[in-house]
Design an enzyme around this catalytic site. Structure first.
Site, PDB file in Angstrom:
ATOM      1  N   ARG A  38       0.816  -1.235   0.000  1.00 36.50           N
ATOM      2  CA  ARG A  38       0.000   0.000   0.000  1.00 36.50           C
ATOM      3  C   ARG A  38       0.839   1.270   0.000  1.00 36.50           C
ATOM      4  NH1 ARG A  38      -2.827  -3.196   3.673  1.00 36.50           N
ATOM      5  NH2 ARG A  38      -4.719  -4.068   2.755  1.00 36.50           N
ATOM      6  N   LYS A  46       3.550  11.513 -11.038  1.00 38.11           N
ATOM      7  CA  LYS A  46       2.636  10.752 -11.901  1.00 38.11           C
ATOM      8  C   LYS A  46       3.315   9.448 -12.251  1.00 38.11           C
ATOM      9  CE  LYS A  46      -0.178  13.908 -14.663  1.00 38.11           C
ATOM     10  NZ  LYS A  46      -0.432  14.257 -16.068  1.00 38.11           N
ATOM     11  N   GLU A  59      10.964  18.029 -24.454  1.00 34.06           N
ATOM     12  CA  GLU A  59      10.286  18.359 -23.188  1.00 34.06           C
ATOM     13  C   GLU A  59      10.896  19.627 -22.566  1.00 34.06           C
ATOM     14  OE1 GLU A  59       7.597  16.725 -22.266  1.00 34.06           O
ATOM     15  OE2 GLU A  59       7.764  14.644 -22.959  1.00 34.06           O
ATOM     16  N   LYS A  72       8.617  22.782 -13.518  1.00 36.09           N
ATOM     17  CA  LYS A  72       7.727  21.653 -13.238  1.00 36.09           C
ATOM     18  C   LYS A  72       7.389  21.617 -11.748  1.00 36.09           C
ATOM     19  CE  LYS A  72       6.177  17.160 -14.052  1.00 36.09           C
ATOM     20  NZ  LYS A  72       6.208  15.932 -14.830  1.00 36.09           N
ATOM     21  N   GLU A 124      -3.604  17.740 -11.103  1.00 34.25           N
ATOM     22  CA  GLU A 124      -4.019  18.157 -12.444  1.00 34.25           C
ATOM     23  C   GLU A 124      -5.500  18.508 -12.527  1.00 34.25           C
ATOM     24  OE1 GLU A 124      -2.017  16.109 -15.728  1.00 34.25           O
ATOM     25  OE2 GLU A 124      -3.810  16.450 -16.910  1.00 34.25           O
ATOM     26  N   ARG A 133      -1.727  22.303 -14.136  1.00 29.32           N
ATOM     27  CA  ARG A 133      -0.770  21.225 -14.435  1.00 29.32           C
ATOM     28  C   ARG A 133      -1.042  20.663 -15.834  1.00 29.32           C
ATOM     29  NH1 ARG A 133       1.566  16.192 -10.734  1.00 29.32           N
ATOM     30  NH2 ARG A 133       2.823  15.330 -12.415  1.00 29.32           N
ATOM     31  N   ASN A 178       0.765  19.178 -20.576  1.00 31.74           N
ATOM     32  CA  ASN A 178       0.368  18.275 -21.667  1.00 31.74           C
ATOM     33  C   ASN A 178       0.413  18.961 -23.028  1.00 31.74           C
ATOM     34  OD1 ASN A 178      -0.171  16.225 -19.820  1.00 31.74           O
ATOM     35  ND2 ASN A 178      -2.249  16.972 -19.465  1.00 31.74           N
ATOM     36  N   HIS A 219       0.511  16.956 -26.232  1.00 31.32           N
ATOM     37  CA  HIS A 219       0.308  15.542 -25.913  1.00 31.32           C
ATOM     38  C   HIS A 219      -0.918  14.917 -26.576  1.00 31.32           C
ATOM     39  CE1 HIS A 219       3.583  16.124 -23.200  1.00 31.32           C
ATOM     40  NE2 HIS A 219       3.474  14.924 -22.687  1.00 31.32           N
ATOM     41  N   HIS A 272       0.207  11.854 -28.509  1.00 33.04           N
ATOM     42  CA  HIS A 272      -0.155  10.478 -28.144  1.00 33.04           C
ATOM     43  C   HIS A 272      -0.806   9.754 -29.318  1.00 33.04           C
ATOM     44  CE1 HIS A 272      -0.096  10.793 -23.452  1.00 33.04           C
ATOM     45  NE2 HIS A 272       1.110  10.802 -23.990  1.00 33.04           N
ATOM     46  N   HIS A 328       8.654   9.017 -27.577  1.00 37.31           N
ATOM     47  CA  HIS A 328       7.688   9.903 -26.919  1.00 37.31           C
ATOM     48  C   HIS A 328       8.013  11.383 -27.180  1.00 37.31           C
ATOM     49  CE1 HIS A 328       4.881  11.314 -23.865  1.00 37.31           C
ATOM     50  NE2 HIS A 328       5.857  12.014 -23.316  1.00 37.31           N
TER      51      HIS A 328
HETATM   52  N1  LIG Z   1       5.349  10.401 -15.284  1.00 31.81           N
HETATM   53  C1  LIG Z   1       5.442  11.482 -16.012  1.00 31.81           C
HETATM   54  O1  LIG Z   1       5.145  12.590 -15.565  1.00 31.81           O
HETATM   55  C2  LIG Z   1       5.969  11.373 -17.422  1.00 31.81           C
HETATM   56  C3  LIG Z   1       6.277  12.539 -18.144  1.00 31.81           C
HETATM   57  C4  LIG Z   1       6.817  12.414 -19.428  1.00 31.81           C
HETATM   58  C5  LIG Z   1       7.030  11.155 -19.958  1.00 31.81           C
HETATM   59  N2  LIG Z   1       6.711  10.044 -19.236  1.00 31.81           N
HETATM   60  C6  LIG Z   1       6.950   8.702 -19.779  1.00 31.81           C
HETATM   61  O2  LIG Z   1       8.349   8.528 -19.974  1.00 31.81           O
HETATM   62  C7  LIG Z   1       8.540   7.503 -20.925  1.00 31.81           C
HETATM   63  C8  LIG Z   1       9.679   7.869 -21.849  1.00 31.81           C
HETATM   64  O3  LIG Z   1      10.840   8.016 -21.082  1.00 31.81           O
HETATM   65  P1  LIG Z   1      12.290   8.035 -21.747  1.00 31.81           P
HETATM   66  O4  LIG Z   1      12.256   8.876 -22.947  1.00 31.81           O
HETATM   67  O5  LIG Z   1      13.245   8.336 -20.679  1.00 31.81           O
HETATM   68  O6  LIG Z   1      12.442   6.549 -22.307  1.00 31.81           O
HETATM   69  P2  LIG Z   1      13.111   5.209 -21.723  1.00 31.81           P
HETATM   70  O7  LIG Z   1      12.962   5.107 -20.274  1.00 31.81           O
HETATM   71  O8  LIG Z   1      12.568   4.103 -22.558  1.00 31.81           O
HETATM   72  O9  LIG Z   1      14.644   5.395 -22.063  1.00 31.81           O
HETATM   73  C9  LIG Z   1      15.035   5.519 -23.421  1.00 31.81           C
HETATM   74  C10 LIG Z   1      16.127   4.501 -23.795  1.00 31.81           C
HETATM   75  O10 LIG Z   1      17.368   4.979 -23.306  1.00 31.81           O
HETATM   76  C11 LIG Z   1      17.995   3.968 -22.527  1.00 31.81           C
HETATM   77  N3  LIG Z   1      18.739   4.705 -21.507  1.00 31.81           N
HETATM   78  C12 LIG Z   1      18.237   5.340 -20.437  1.00 31.81           C
HETATM   79  N4  LIG Z   1      19.187   6.034 -19.815  1.00 31.81           N
HETATM   80  C13 LIG Z   1      20.338   5.811 -20.498  1.00 31.81           C
HETATM   81  C14 LIG Z   1      21.662   6.278 -20.350  1.00 31.81           C
HETATM   82  N5  LIG Z   1      21.991   7.158 -19.408  1.00 31.81           N
HETATM   83  N6  LIG Z   1      22.589   5.843 -21.236  1.00 31.81           N
HETATM   84  C15 LIG Z   1      22.256   4.995 -22.240  1.00 31.81           C
HETATM   85  N7  LIG Z   1      21.001   4.540 -22.447  1.00 31.81           N
HETATM   86  C16 LIG Z   1      20.055   4.958 -21.581  1.00 31.81           C
HETATM   87  C17 LIG Z   1      16.885   3.111 -22.036  1.00 31.81           C
HETATM   88  O11 LIG Z   1      17.325   1.812 -21.724  1.00 31.81           O
HETATM   89  C18 LIG Z   1      15.943   3.120 -23.227  1.00 31.81           C
HETATM   90  O12 LIG Z   1      16.375   2.183 -24.174  1.00 31.81           O
HETATM   91  C19 LIG Z   1       7.211   7.316 -21.638  1.00 31.81           C
HETATM   92  O13 LIG Z   1       6.647   6.103 -21.239  1.00 31.81           O
HETATM   93  C20 LIG Z   1       6.367   8.478 -21.141  1.00 31.81           C
HETATM   94  O14 LIG Z   1       4.986   8.157 -21.078  1.00 31.81           O
HETATM   95  C21 LIG Z   1       6.193  10.148 -17.986  1.00 31.81           C
END
Ligand SMILES: NC(=O)c1ccc[n+]([C@@H]2O[C@H](COP(=O)([O-])OP(=O)(O)OC[C@H]3O[C@@H](n4cnc5c(N)ncnc54)[C@H](O)[C@@H]3O)[C@@H](O)[C@H]2O)c1
Length: 394
Positions: A147, A169, A211, A253, A263, A267, A271, A274, A278, A292
């Site tokens: 939990r 989030k 971003e 942020k 949100e 907030r 988006n 987005h 998306h 993304h």
């Molecule tokens: N929670 C939130 O507020 C929020 C906001 C924006 C995006 N997101 C989510 O984030 C995700 C995308 O995140 P991302 O772009 O970081 O992708 P990811 O986590 O898939 O990382 C991208 C790639 O880079 C590799 N990688 C990561 N760090 C590395 C490093 N330092 N050196 C070498 N390789 C590395 C990973 O293994 C992966 O293959 C999506 O699912 C999106 O929905 C969430």
């Protein structure tokens, strides 16, 4: 419209900020002011080495469970484990395959099982070591197991350092769409070690940069202008420029999240890009065909063009957004989506599955100008269709 954030370092002349960061003496700390759930975002080069000390200070006696992915694990798991061990923090780990497909119910189950099998208790801490995928998955597992467990974000991509690791989030994807199963669960600390970005593939860095641009576009025209002037330094890996951009992004942020954690208000400005984005991600099957951040770059370009078409924003601003994103190599036209898109009907269907849809009406984040985004609820789908038809025929 969002109010201008109060700023400290980014309001100073860039040279002053940069000379401080060039010396790299002190990490920059931003605070997410959420009362008893407040936490620090610490930004600086080489911070991973201090992870154990920071965890032990926040959670004396806790053990840690590191969640990572295969790529990141190979590169930096042992450094993280050593950093924890050096401060007397015992650690286990669980690794998931790299990529968006790990934000799944199957992987959620696997990580939760691993945490329970490792006897991670309420007083312990989960460490999300990775990009946004690991952060979202590990954060959601931390929200659910027993939990609710405390967790620390150690973001390793630019996208995660400026966005996903901050704000609480957490989510996984459903077969019906992205991020549909999740929880608000704030971390207790974010450690953004900018040296970890050195191994990031250039395409991933560029996607994360979308971003960063988003913050300028939604609420800080001066920051957008700074990015226009300094993006070459950022992409060349100049430490001062990178840390400045990450710190400004995190501060914006943090301020938005502190005002509107759940949100219900502004907030939603985060988006920007987005709803369009998306739909393109879905069209590309949430695969590495379109990352993304790439989808968000295209989505932001369209959001500004749509704003201009509706008479909200000057055409010149839409052109400027497109020019800058295009200059750094991000997609800015629907034809840039690898594999193509399904046409107006298909795109509108994909948008309608996005969670920013209320009672069949589309909510968009539009802009009055660069630096001034606003929430446009209840947008007429016919206007969206006409705009998309126009873009698809060009
Ligand atoms: N929670 C939130 O507020 C929020 C906001 C924006 C995006 N997101 C989510 O984030 C995700 C995308 O995140 P991302 O772009 O970081 O992708 P990811 O986590 O898939 O990382 C991208 C790639 O880079 C590799 N990688 C990561 N760090 C590395 C490093 N330092 N050196 C070498 N390789 C590395 C990973 O293994 C992966 O293959 C999506 O699912 C999106 O929905 C969430």
């Amino acid at each position: 419209m969002m109010s201008a954030p109060t700023r400290t370092s980014e309001a100073k002349p860039a040279s002053k900020t940069e000379s401080k960061l060039d010396r790299n003496a002190e990490p920059v700390t931003e605070r997410v002011a959420l009362g008893e759930r407040a936490y620090d975002i610490v930004i600086g080069r080489g911070l991973l080495a201090s992870l154990g000390r920071r965890v032990a200070a926040l959670k004396p006696g806790a053990k840690a469970a590191i969640v990572t992915d295969a790529n990141v694990g190979r590169l930096m798991l042992s450094v993280a484990e050593q950093a924890l061990a050096g401060a007397g923090v015992g650690a286990t780990h669980v690794s998931v395959p790299a990529g968006e497909s790990s934000k799944s119910i199957a992987m959620f189950e696997r990580v939760c099982d691993a945490l329970i099998a490792a006897r991670v208790e309420r007083g312990d801490v989960v460490v999300a070591l990775g990009g946004g995928v690991v952060g979202d998955l590990a954060g959601f597992c931390a929200a659910a197991v027993r939990r609710g467990l405390d967790y620390v974000q150690v973001p390793t991509t630019l996208l995660a350092q400026v966005d996903s690791s901050v704000g609480g989030k957490t989510a996984i994807n459903s077969r019906h769409g992205k991020n549909l199963i999740g929880a608000f669960h704030q971390p207790i600390l974010v450690v953004a070690d900018t040296a970890l970005l050195d191994s990031l593939p250039p395409r991933e860095f560029r996607a994360g940069y979308a971003e960063v641009v988003k913050y300028g576009l939604l609420g800080d025209a001066g920051f957008f202008a700074w990015l226009e002037a300094n993006s070459d330094d950022l992409f060349a890996g100049r430490v001062a420029a990178r840390e400045h951009a990450i710190a400004v992004s995190c501060r914006m942020k943090a301020e938005i999240v502190a005002r509107d954690e759940r949100e219900t208000g502004d907030r939603a400005l985060l988006n920007l890009g987005h709803t369009f984005g998306h739909a393109f991600e879905a069209a590309a099957g949430f695969s590495s065909r379109l990352l993304h951040g790439e989808a968000i770059a295209l989505g932001m370009t369209l959001a500004f063009e749509f704003s201009a078409r509706l008479g909200f924003a000057p055409e010149a601003d839409a052109d400027r957004v497109k020019r800058h994103l295009g200059k750094v190599g991000l997609p800015t036209h629907i034809s840039h989506v690898p594999g193509g898109v399904p046409g107006v009907d298909g795109l509108v269907d994909l948008m309608a599955q996005d969670k920013k849809v209320r009672r069949g009406r589309l909510t968009f984040i539009l802009a009055h100008r660069i630096g001034e985004a606003f929430v446009a609820p209840d947008l007429d789908v016919a206007q969206v269709r006409a705009f998309l038809a126009h873009k698809l025929e060009r």
